[in-house]
Write a protein that holds these residues in place. Structure first.
Motif, short mmCIF file in Angstrom:
data_model
loop_
_atom_site.label_atom_id
_atom_site.label_comp_id
_atom_site.label_asym_id
_atom_site.label_seq_id
_atom_site.Cartn_x
_atom_site.Cartn_y
_atom_site.Cartn_z
N UNK A 76 0.83 -1.21 0.00
CA UNK A 76 0.00 0.00 0.00
C UNK A 76 0.86 1.26 0.00
N UNK A 77 2.14 1.12 0.27
CA UNK A 77 3.04 2.28 0.31
C UNK A 77 3.82 2.39 -0.99
N UNK A 78 4.41 1.28 -1.41
CA UNK A 78 5.36 1.33 -2.52
C UNK A 78 4.73 1.04 -3.86
N UNK A 79 5.57 1.02 -4.86
CA UNK A 79 5.12 0.66 -6.20
C UNK A 79 6.30 0.03 -6.94
N UNK A 80 6.04 -0.40 -8.16
CA UNK A 80 7.04 -1.15 -8.91
C UNK A 80 8.19 -0.31 -9.42
N UNK A 81 8.03 1.01 -9.38
CA UNK A 81 9.07 1.89 -9.89
C UNK A 81 10.06 2.33 -8.81
N UNK A 82 9.54 2.49 -7.58
CA UNK A 82 10.38 2.98 -6.50
C UNK A 82 11.42 1.94 -6.12
N UNK A 83 12.57 2.41 -5.71
CA UNK A 83 13.65 1.49 -5.44
C UNK A 83 14.55 2.08 -4.36
N UNK A 84 14.89 1.27 -3.40
CA UNK A 84 15.72 1.72 -2.29
C UNK A 84 17.17 1.29 -2.41
N UNK A 108 5.16 -8.18 -9.38
CA UNK A 108 4.20 -7.61 -8.43
C UNK A 108 4.82 -7.27 -7.09
N UNK A 109 6.10 -6.87 -7.13
CA UNK A 109 6.79 -6.54 -5.89
C UNK A 109 6.92 -5.03 -5.75
N UNK A 110 6.39 -4.47 -4.67
CA UNK A 110 6.55 -3.04 -4.47
C UNK A 110 7.94 -2.73 -3.94
N UNK A 111 8.45 -1.57 -4.34
CA UNK A 111 9.71 -1.09 -3.76
C UNK A 111 9.45 0.15 -2.94
N UNK A 112 10.30 0.37 -1.95
CA UNK A 112 10.23 1.59 -1.15
C UNK A 112 11.61 2.23 -1.19
N UNK A 113 11.66 3.55 -1.14
CA UNK A 113 12.96 4.21 -0.99
C UNK A 113 13.53 3.84 0.37
N UNK A 161 15.23 -11.00 4.58
CA UNK A 161 14.85 -11.21 3.18
C UNK A 161 13.79 -10.20 2.76
N UNK A 162 12.80 -10.03 3.61
CA UNK A 162 11.68 -9.17 3.26
C UNK A 162 12.11 -7.72 3.17
N UNK A 163 12.97 -7.29 4.07
CA UNK A 163 13.45 -5.90 4.02
C UNK A 163 14.29 -5.69 2.75
N UNK A 164 15.16 -6.63 2.49
CA UNK A 164 15.99 -6.50 1.28
C UNK A 164 15.09 -6.44 0.05
N UNK A 165 14.09 -7.30 0.01
CA UNK A 165 13.17 -7.33 -1.12
C UNK A 165 12.39 -6.02 -1.23
N UNK A 166 12.04 -5.45 -0.08
CA UNK A 166 11.31 -4.17 -0.09
C UNK A 166 12.19 -3.05 -0.62
N UNK A 167 13.45 -3.07 -0.26
CA UNK A 167 14.37 -2.05 -0.79
C UNK A 167 14.54 -2.21 -2.30
N UNK A 168 14.61 -3.45 -2.74
CA UNK A 168 14.78 -3.68 -4.17
C UNK A 168 13.50 -3.34 -4.93
N UNK A 169 12.40 -3.93 -4.51
CA UNK A 169 11.17 -3.79 -5.28
C UNK A 169 11.33 -4.44 -6.64
N UNK A 170 10.29 -4.35 -7.41
CA UNK A 170 10.28 -4.93 -8.75
C UNK A 170 11.46 -4.43 -9.59
#
Lengths: 489, 452, 489, 452
Positions: free
Chosen positions: A8-16, A40-45, B340-349
């Motif tokens: 609900x926060x991130x999207x497919x374009x954002x990347x940390x 379908x994986x969201x990314x967050x900064x 794993x989940x944090x790393x995946x969140x940082x990466x994102x699609x």
């Protein structure tokens, strides 16, 4: 403030992370399997990520926040020194398949830890690779199966006391045994009569917990072991409660054949919200030959070697085989070894002494307001067990637990062991100060008084937690295990 | 002792309250002849933090850490760069020092994270549901075998030749005691995954076929064809992923027809750690949900109707169902799942795809460069970030000689398949974003010296 | 749950470290000064210590928890990479007086960071050692004094705009100058007329903040600098707001003579609840010769040397001297350098762009409900300034701030700058996402509407914080700065 | 860029809401000729975490870290063992990433910690009150001079010869601009602190006398005598403590009569860090409270009457009082204060005394051993954990030669007092609990080789 889901926060374009975006015209050698559909994986900064998990963490209770008296779980202080040493690049940044010459320090850690475990338990061998307590149980049970096979026997029954951890029967069944229950006597200990009456040529072994889940030491343990051995069976001891006796009793001297040790309980590797664990298994002379691979052995020149499939024929010809990839929970070994070295022989003895003292203190300070079914059975070990006998109608063990949350404490273990109705199993561990225990006791005492008086407001607890009481039945009835885009659920 | 807060004064007061003469007296139930009255003499006394740290540093110093030399090992454990924020966040006491979330009202942090993790894993694997993690990839693979047995009520397992041999060993060990039948033979040094031959081994008694993707030799088997063959016979396809980063570049097993997908999640967030703790990933179709082993977290509401999360479906689990449980697993690998989940969140699609592309790009460079070394040839036609070289000498010996030159060159097939002469010249080389072009050149040069 | 003080938890016997207790008969060489009286320091065991500080921390709000829009403070994301590199033993475990040959990497860090600062500011020299912004101001002002002395002049007046940070006049006074205020024009910028009218032979310099504390860029800055220089004075620029222009304007090209840079603002070294900071000062050609010791210089062979008292005669003969022991805030240098390398030239430009964009977005989304005194003066820079003009009687800026706490946000800066009544200075920084800003804006918008409508319940905020409104007057009236044993207070 | 959450889509929407055509247009107030339209070409573009970490590791690798060799430096910065929990706790985001506690209702964590810190410092120094920390010891020393000037309304400062020369320099620099008069001369190579001569320099114009305890040569001056002499003339005694661990073994300056005690707190919790950030400690008598510079935290109550803490006495401070403030100090050293306070809490009374005793014990062993080296003699009659050796050669050269042999031998007086020939043979050697007897032996042997 509510914390939304990453979806609900991130999207497919954002990347940390900063990585080069792939060249559009890059060729590949993926054999026609290149991904074409989105994942379908969201990314967050990075700032959003740090905030999300920081905020989530603040909704958790943990041993760093206060007492965590979950019986049979041994939630003790996790020293940060152990986190630090586990992160030394020489341990953390080591591949399991590096040449032996490049990992001698790692093998030395395994060997040193093994030596501590053998000395503390008085056993001749230890399998280090099991990944958690239940995995260790499986290891021990498979050793028993392998030993029986080697003897050419096909005994099919494992006896398990009623009060055993649920993993015990599950493990035995998973390994293909039939499980039979042995009742406890009125004093909360295993019924020696029932046990010996059941022994016979079909009995492969007994799985026993000592100290048992009623918080009592099985006084007859040596007799029990002898009886099993005489009947051709083996004794597996669930080591989850080793914290009560570490440095004071060597289970090997009592006659047990196998016992797993939860490094994440007795030796304080952090639980991490549910794992990882680590469950080395100490083994008697009878079972040692069947231990799983791999195994670390010391060479004559002081260097170490790893016994794997290749050399097992020489070093461990009867091994029942490998239970998992690689060598076990190295990250937990370094932490546990640092813990043991820190305490030393004297400190570990103080651990069990203080743990048992704290539990008896809790037992005696609360037996006036809570049913203490085995209070007359002598001192408890490191856990104090209560039942729901004094609670007024309409108030349950669950309500007591949730009410403790509102007082700022983590509840005890509820409804276990099964032999006591509405059981509450309190394990304070040695890490609580007397002042801290007194606060906890006062809170529980007051709640127990309200429960006895029929204060139904307890059923509304918790009121001051991040969530009010959660509907567990609903979750199980129509399981929602993954997030779906709104409208697609 | 710095971790133990009780004083002698406290102890005296507490003993008085209990009515016991001494701490030792509390152990009166222990048989007197087994009760130790002194600290164990063979073990040293307590030590200061400084002394313990020194000791552990000394031991750590006797290892060659991967980051300190050119490094190319994979074979089921991959060295990726883990962002510093991952390790920071997992060390927050509220995550690190919490137990299994048995009291969900004060464990929403762990529970929401697990729900997010399950969703990430399910999507990555192309499945509908996932559990909250297991010990590691190899034990997850065994759990998949038993799950397929429960669902199909058949007990023959066909294992593709490309499954990691440690995984094969683990499964074979367990099968020996449970009377599952295992149909497996090690691979040949061939670029071909021989899917047709594998499919031919599936019969009406087969519960599942297990295939690794990418496989132990770095090859990319055609899962879709295999799924079709398995389903035709009423068998399930179990895919095993030991390098999840690959799924940023290649289609997911679920998309290709796998019924159960298990994997090793170590590559993201967890680190090498000499083999453990690692992270077992487990995903499947929703219709098989109640046969799935391990803990799961589900969504629900609280008394105010607010969304919340709980551990659920515990009727499958050992603590409720005892000997009828789907598995004896109790502990999961929660903290590794968090990493794993944090790393995946940082990466994102976008980040996962970029990471996969960068791994593949560097691996292609390495494969081409190393294949130029005289006496070295590349086995693979396709690969992701790991490939197999065929040397004209025993690869295990070459790896040892290169280690002496401070190059960790990869995993020899001789280490994985001891005694198999046909494979002894094979060398697995893994390349990730942490590999520099200088590292590749260092390996190539060192190989040239040694093989020549 | 209340957290007691360490003095209420611990005692003189408890100890969270393991050290040998001193031998009773140990001799000493303490020259008769051996301590005989107790110190009065409580000790806690390690578990108690970890809990105490963990619980305390949970009473804090921080950038890791959410937006921290304190104007003029630049609270941005603190990357954990920077914490990691600062802790590399090669930086963290280095003594400041080690031989030069053993600290070449540390000197290289200082030199690299200096190069970044010089390039970003367009200035020829930088003093790295000042320990915080105010210390940097002092450094710049002392350079001006030294330059005047070198010219044989004793100008005694420093001009400071009304809107300046309080440190500016304090610094000038601390360095022995007389401070005179220059008023702002109605558009929120310095009055050029008032300034030029005041220039004369007694004026040593001007301390200006640009962008200024009203959140506006001083359009006439180049003219102002020229005027000062023509009148024989110098221009000190307060660099606290450099985040608005980093990568987009080089202050050196505008004519300033000295500017401190808050590494803990623009370059993200963590604030740590009030420090440490780090305030390097860039200097013009005119002031460079007077820079303080020590200074790092690069040798012809690429190695680095440290200019201290010994070699200052050769390398920096006009240096005004040393401002503190050792070489400055090395721990902050490593973090700031990692931050700069991570962003690069493109990223830093994006920093200022996004920071300014976010602030203008806040300004325009709230100007309908809050007085925005300089909204007509054009775009703001990285801060949006509001006054209390729309608030109903009985509701103050303070109430708005405290009400934001109840919505889960940290308040903005209150009552600064002084030129706007009941000022609220909002600095969102570039680290906020649009979604995050929208939430903050919605909360503040709603509070502002309630304030305009005279909702007096705002004066009761905060209600949901660890403490309700604290009595600051009482603390100042009868100060209690240390804990006393009960009965001894 | 990983730290910047805005997307181009966000930017467009926001610009539309603002009514600006572009981000660049927001900078229209900047003179056009000064506005950069492109990233600065001389600086590199953004870099990944991996690349930055590699770069910084490379630089770190060019330093010889104290822990990697036998190490004996002190002279105002001491290497002590910091428990791992200290660093863990100060890295909690709620401490690390908070600002000055301007909103006390949501900053009680920092504020209560500061209140505890102030109490610890006041007690350690034997004073009634302390502030919430300053930049470092040297700047705190100058603040003490200005405070004494404000109280006594005199402007002559007498500095004992044993004050750290960097502190002397810092004070002298400031005094040059503020017309304070400084009476100071460097020390002689003598074991005698010459208190009587120092006392004789105090006159009716003296605002304060500054004395370090233990002093730069490791000597222990008789503070009580000096306090009496100062007070007799109406001057204040300012004591400077650069090694707070010493106060676990020796009487506090406050007990001995000091009016203001300042110090460097780095030794506890903070670490070496190549000189900064460090931690200025500042304590004084309660009657001088309102002249004390820097932030202070005070106790109060909230609207419900509960105890709470706030920053207080801000009427002394720059943000209220502007040019009439007691100091221009704004930032303190909050995170270092936290580290100090946690370390002190772990130690407690018993631990600090034991730590001090262990330091002194090892220092005595080292002094005796090193004095046996031919050509080396011990200057001090008394010392705590640091002492001065007199060599028969230039000590600075010896230190360099020993560094080449991977022994960091101490601080030569030549480094601290360049150009002072009389002191050039002096070598300061500091010993702490982190020093092993092997380290001492290594230094002794290396010295034997070099000096002989």
């Amino acid at each position: 403030l509510e914390e939304r889901l990453i979806f609900e926060i991130g999207d497919g374009e954002t990347c940390g992370v900063d990585l080069p975006d792939p060249a559009a015209d890059a060729t590949n050698r993926l054999g026609g399997l290149a991904r074409t559909s989105p994942i379908g994986l969201p990314g967050l900064s990075e700032p959003e990520t740090v905030r999300h998990y920081t905020r989530l963490s603040r909704q958790n209770y943990a041993i760093d926040c206060g007492i965590f008296p979950l019986g049979s779980c041994t939630m003790k202080h996790n020293p940060r020194l152990n986190e630090k040493v586990a992160r030394l690049p020489g341990f953390a940044d080591l591949h399991p398949l590096q040449p032996e010459t490049t990992v001698q320090g790692a093998l030395a850690v395994i060997d040193e830890l093994a030596t501590w475990l053998l000395t503390l338990t008085g056993m001749p061998a230890v399998a280090m690779s099991p990944k958690a307590g239940a995995h260790g149980e499986l290891c021990g049970i498979l050793c028993i199966r392998a030993a029986l096979e080697a003897r050419g026997e096909s005994r099919e029954v494992i006896l398990v006391p009623e009060s055993a951890h649920g993993t015990n029967p599950a493990t035995a069944a998973f390994a293909g045994f039939r499980v039979e229950a042995i009742p406890a006597g009125p004093d909360g200990r295993i019924s020696l009569e029932a046990l010996t009456g059941r022994l016979g040529p079909d009995v492969a072994g007994l799985m026993i917990t000592n100290p048992n889940t009623c918080g009592l030491f099985e006084r007859d343990i040596a007799t029990i072991c002898d009886a099993l051995h005489d009947a051709g069976g083996y004794v597996y001891c669930d080591g989850a409660n080793f914290n009560a006796i570490v440095g004071r009793v060597k289970p090997g001297e009592l006659g047990v054949d196998a016992m797993h040790i939860n490094l994440h309980k007795t030796f304080s590797t952090p639980h991490g919200g549910g794992g990882p664990g680590s469950g080395p298994v100490v083994l008697s002379e009878a079972l040692a030959p069947f231990a799983p691979l791999p195994m670390v052995l010391r060479n004559e020149d002081g260097s170490y070697r790893l016994v794997e499939e290749e050399s097992a024929g020489d070093d461990l010809p009867e091994s029942f085989g490998r239970m998992s990839a690689f060598h076990g929970q190295m990250g937990m070994f370094t932490r546990a070894l640092a813990y043991m070295l820190s305490h030393g022989a004297d400190g570990l003895r103080q651990v069990s002494g203080d743990a048992v003292l704290n539990a008896n203190y809790v037992l005696r300070q609360l037996e006036d307001v809570l049913e203490a079914p085995f209070a007359a059975s002598g001192p408890c070990m490191h856990e104090a067990l209560f039942g729901d006998g004094t609670l007024a109608k309409g108030v349950s063990t669950l309500d007591i637990a949730k009410a403790l949350i509102d007082e700022g404490f983590h509840p005890m273990t509820m409804y276990f062991p099964l032999v006591v109705h509405g059981a509450m199993l309190v394990e304070p561990t040695e890490c609580e100060s007397k002042a801290g225990l007194d606060e906890f006791i006062a809170a529980l005492h007051s709640i127990a008084e309200r429960a006895a008086a029929g204060d139904l407001s307890l059923t509304q607890a918790p009121r001051y937690a991040p969530r009010k009481r959660l509907d567990e039945a609903r979750a199980a009835r129509s399981p929602v295990l993954t997030w779906q885009e709104p409208g697609q659920a | 002792m710095r971790y133990l807060p009780l004083h002698d004064r406290d102890r005296s007061e507490m003993l008085a309250a209990i009515g016991a003469p001494s701490v030792d007296a509390l152990f009166s139930d222990v048989p007197a002849d087994a009760l130790l009255t002194e600290p164990i003499a063979e073990l040293p006394p307590h030590a200061s933090e400084l002394a313990v740290e020194r000791h552990m540093q000394r031991l750590a110093g006797r290892n060659v850490s991967a980051g300190s030399v050119p490094f190319f090992l994979g074979a089921g454990a991959y060295r990726h760069h883990v962002p510093a924020s991952v390790d920071h966040l997992i060390q927050r006491g509220e995550f690190l020092t919490a137990y299994t979330p048995y009291q969900p009202e004060i464990a929403q942090g762990t529970l929401q994270m697990l729900f997010e993790f399950q969703t990430q894993v399910a999507r990555l694997f192309g499945c509908e549901v996932a559990n909250a993690s297991m010990y590691d990839g190899s034990t997850a693979a065994w759990e998949a075998v038993t799950m397929a047995r429960r669902i199909t009520k058949r007990n023959k397992t066909v294992i593709a030749d490309g499954l990691h041999p440690h995984y094969v060993s683990s499964i074979t060990t367990m099968a020996r005691f449970t009377q599952d039948r295992i149909d497996y033979a090690p691979p040949a040094l061939s670029p071909d995954c021989a899917i047709a031959e594998l499919a031919a081994r599936i019969d009406e008694e087969t519960s599942c076929v297990l295939v690794q993707y990418p496989d132990i030799l770095g090859r990319l088997p055609d899962l879709a064809a295999l799924a079709e063959a398995a389903h035709e016979k009423g068998a399930m396809l179990v895919a095993v992923v030991t390098e999840p980063v690959a799924l940023g570049a290649i289609a997911s097993p679920g998309e290709l027809g796998a019924d159960i997908v298990v994997g090793e999640g170590q590559a993201l967030g967890v680190g090498l750690q000499f083999g453990g703790p690692y992270l077992g990933l487990f995903a499947c179709r929703e219709k098989h949900l109640r046969q799935m082993p391990g803990r799961v977290c589900g969504e629900t509401v609280d008394a105010d109707g607010k969304r919340g999360f709980v551990l659920t479906l515990s009727t499958r689990e050992q603590h409720i169902r005892r000997e009828k449980a789907t598995s004896n697993i109790c502990t999961n690998s929660g903290l590794c799942a968090l990493a794993f989940s944090i790393h995946m969140t940082l990466l994102g699609e976008r980040g996962l795809r970029a990471l996969a592309a960068e791994n593949h790009r560097l691996a292609c460079i390495a494969a081409d460069r190393l294949a130029q070394v005289p006496g070295v040839s590349l086995l693979n036609e396709s690969f992701f970030n790991e490939f197999c070289l065929v040397l004209d000498r025993n690869a295990r010996q070459v790896v040892r000689e290169l280690a002496a030159k401070d190059v960790l060159a990869g995993v020899s097939l001789g280490r994985l398949y001891p005694g198999d002469d046909a494979l002894s010249r094979g060398l697995l080389v893994a390349v990730t974003e942490t590999t520099t072009e200088e590292d590749i050149e260092a390996l190539a040069s060192a190989l040239e010296e040694i093989v020549a």
